[in-house]
Design an enzyme around this catalytic site. Structure first.
Site, mmCIF file in Angstrom:
data_model
loop_
_atom_site.group_PDB
_atom_site.id
_atom_site.type_symbol
_atom_site.label_atom_id
_atom_site.label_comp_id
_atom_site.label_asym_id
_atom_site.label_seq_id
_atom_site.Cartn_x
_atom_site.Cartn_y
_atom_site.Cartn_z
ATOM 1 N N LYS A 1 1.040 -1.355 -0.425
ATOM 2 C CA LYS A 1 0.075 -0.168 0.043
ATOM 3 C C LYS A 1 1.120 1.333 -0.114
ATOM 4 O O LYS A 1 0.651 1.929 -1.027
ATOM 5 C CB LYS A 1 -1.285 0.400 1.420
ATOM 6 C CG LYS A 1 -2.127 -0.601 1.652
ATOM 7 C CD LYS A 1 -2.523 -0.714 2.421
ATOM 8 C CE LYS A 1 -2.266 -0.778 4.376
ATOM 9 N NZ LYS A 1 -1.601 -2.007 4.408
ATOM 10 N N ARG B 1 -8.987 1.198 9.464
ATOM 11 C CA ARG B 1 -8.079 -0.578 9.491
ATOM 12 C C ARG B 1 -9.893 -0.989 10.408
ATOM 13 O O ARG B 1 -9.323 -2.554 10.529
ATOM 14 C CB ARG B 1 -7.518 0.636 10.372
ATOM 15 C CG ARG B 1 -5.920 -0.651 9.865
ATOM 16 C CD ARG B 1 -5.135 -0.187 10.451
ATOM 17 N NE ARG B 1 -4.050 -1.015 10.172
ATOM 18 C CZ ARG B 1 -2.761 -0.567 9.819
ATOM 19 N NH1 ARG B 1 -2.697 0.936 9.615
ATOM 20 N NH2 ARG B 1 -1.224 -1.195 8.912
ATOM 21 N N ARG C 1 11.703 -5.625 4.241
ATOM 22 C CA ARG C 1 11.353 -4.435 4.126
ATOM 23 C C ARG C 1 11.803 -3.434 4.831
ATOM 24 O O ARG C 1 12.727 -3.991 5.978
ATOM 25 C CB ARG C 1 9.904 -4.270 4.399
ATOM 26 C CG ARG C 1 9.212 -2.393 4.468
ATOM 27 C CD ARG C 1 8.192 -1.767 4.402
ATOM 28 N NE ARG C 1 7.619 -2.424 5.553
ATOM 29 C CZ ARG C 1 6.292 -2.406 5.539
ATOM 30 N NH1 ARG C 1 5.449 -2.224 4.504
ATOM 31 N NH2 ARG C 1 4.986 -2.299 7.105
ATOM 32 N N ARG D 1 11.406 -1.113 10.592
ATOM 33 C CA ARG D 1 10.555 -0.938 11.752
ATOM 34 C C ARG D 1 10.449 -1.702 12.465
ATOM 35 O O ARG D 1 10.796 -3.064 12.182
ATOM 36 C CB ARG D 1 9.477 -0.597 11.016
ATOM 37 C CG ARG D 1 9.225 -0.099 9.895
ATOM 38 C CD ARG D 1 7.839 0.196 8.933
ATOM 39 N NE ARG D 1 6.746 -0.749 9.688
ATOM 40 C CZ ARG D 1 5.648 -0.375 9.059
ATOM 41 N NH1 ARG D 1 5.121 0.299 7.291
ATOM 42 N NH2 ARG D 1 4.367 -0.762 9.723
ATOM 43 N N ARG E 1 0.041 -8.684 13.597
ATOM 44 C CA ARG E 1 -0.694 -7.630 12.479
ATOM 45 C C ARG E 1 -0.912 -8.902 11.164
ATOM 46 O O ARG E 1 -2.511 -7.631 11.266
ATOM 47 C CB ARG E 1 0.586 -7.063 11.735
ATOM 48 C CG ARG E 1 1.240 -6.000 12.491
ATOM 49 C CD ARG E 1 2.881 -5.310 12.162
ATOM 50 N NE ARG E 1 1.956 -4.982 11.432
ATOM 51 C CZ ARG E 1 2.726 -4.424 9.989
ATOM 52 N NH1 ARG E 1 4.633 -5.153 9.858
ATOM 53 N NH2 ARG E 1 2.588 -3.889 9.334
HETATM 54 P P1 AMP Z 1 1.041 0.613 8.931
HETATM 55 O O1 AMP Z 1 2.515 1.732 8.469
HETATM 56 O O2 AMP Z 1 0.075 1.270 7.612
HETATM 57 O O3 AMP Z 1 1.173 -0.904 8.309
HETATM 58 O O4 AMP Z 1 0.643 1.252 10.773
HETATM 59 C C1 AMP Z 1 1.324 0.776 11.409
HETATM 60 C C2 AMP Z 1 1.011 0.517 12.909
HETATM 61 O O5 AMP Z 1 0.083 1.149 13.598
HETATM 62 C C3 AMP Z 1 -0.333 -0.280 13.442
HETATM 63 O O6 AMP Z 1 -0.212 -1.820 12.894
HETATM 64 C C4 AMP Z 1 -0.731 0.040 14.307
HETATM 65 O O7 AMP Z 1 -0.671 -0.340 15.434
HETATM 66 C C5 AMP Z 1 -0.810 1.764 13.745
HETATM 67 N N1 AMP Z 1 -1.905 2.239 12.659
HETATM 68 C C6 AMP Z 1 -1.785 3.041 11.789
HETATM 69 N N2 AMP Z 1 -3.176 3.092 11.078
HETATM 70 C C7 AMP Z 1 -4.267 3.107 11.652
HETATM 71 C C8 AMP Z 1 -5.487 2.690 11.681
HETATM 72 N N3 AMP Z 1 -5.905 3.166 11.146
HETATM 73 N N4 AMP Z 1 -5.833 2.230 13.099
HETATM 74 C C9 AMP Z 1 -5.752 1.776 14.190
HETATM 75 N N5 AMP Z 1 -3.810 1.672 13.887
HETATM 76 C C10 AMP Z 1 -3.170 2.169 13.161
#
Ligand code: AMP
Length: 215
Positions: A13, A88, A127, A160, A171
């Site tokens: 994404k 999400r 990554r 990360r 996740r």
């Molecule tokens: P991402 O970079 O999109 O994979 O997000 C990393 C982490 O941020 C996720 O595993 C969640 O802990 C938190 N996070 C990001 N976006 C959301 C969301 N819309 N709702 C809840 N937690 C989020």
């Protein structure tokens, strides 16, 4: 153009949002990036979010909704954008729809990026991300020219915390439980298009453009 990129962590994404953002000249709004910046800055939001993120759990809806309301409908609201990582949960998706209705605007499309789990696990564990400009690399398929250094800005690359294998598995489970129901939600309001995301970033981008062209 207002679009959502939906799909499991590691499906691409972020990479696709960056390409689309350049092409359409609209911002990529990544809630994950916003939260990681807050953590780096040591803010209250960052401290609260980190308790969940470090375990691969979702940050509570009310925090995320406050953040997205501010970004999309606060001062200087952007006209178009690519949402990457939001919504999400069903609560977030319904609240977002409500915000669109209140602001007399609407979403154009939701793209579901789709790939199988084995591939996703491989992608996530290899990554690397630039700490400065957030560009995304993959040690297997898209390595930087110089080890550990961003091609675009010279910033340092890092892994990360939540890309470590145990957290990745959590996740993915969280995605299946809390985010997958959004597929039917957006299908039912006729906004969902599915994109095969098993290829390299260029191929996936072409698949996306086919869906956008036919829209
Ligand atoms: P991402 O970079 O999109 O994979 O997000 C990393 C982490 O941020 C996720 O595993 C969640 O802990 C938190 N996070 C990001 N976006 C959301 C969301 N819309 N709702 C809840 N937690 C989020």
């Amino acid at each position: 153009m207002k679009m959502i990129l939906l799909g499991p962590p590691g499906v691409g994404k972020g990479t696709q949002a960056q390409i689309l953002s350049r092409e359409y000249r609209i911002p990529q709004i990544s809630t994950g990036d916003i939260l990681r910046s807050a953590i780096q800055a040591g803010s209250e939001l960052g401290k609260r979010a980190n308790q969940y993120m470090s375990k691969g759990e979702l940050v509570p809806d009310e925090i995320m909704l406050g953040l997205i309301r501010e970004r999309l409908f606060g001062d200087n609201p952007p006209e178009g954008y690519i949402l990457d990582g939001f919504p999400r949960t069903l609560v977030q998706a319904e609240a977002l729809n409500q915000l669109f209705a209140e602001n007399k605007t609407r979403l154009d499309i939701v793209l579901l990026l789709d790939a199988d789990e084995e591939l996703i696990l491989k992608r996530l564990s290899s990554r690397r991300v630039c700490r400065k400009c957030k560009a995304v690399y993959n040690l297997l398929t898209q390595p930087p020219a110089v080890d550990g250094i961003c091609d675009k800005c010279g910033g340092p690359l890092y892994q990360r915390d939540d890309d470590k294998i145990e957290t990745i598995q959590n996740r993915l489970a969280v995605y299946r439980r809390q985010t997958e129901p959004l597929i039917n939600f957006y299908k039912s309001i006729n906004l969902l298009k599915t994109v095969d995301s098993s290829g390299n970033p260029r191929e996936v981008h072409q698949n996306i453009m086919k869906q956008l062209g036919g829209n």
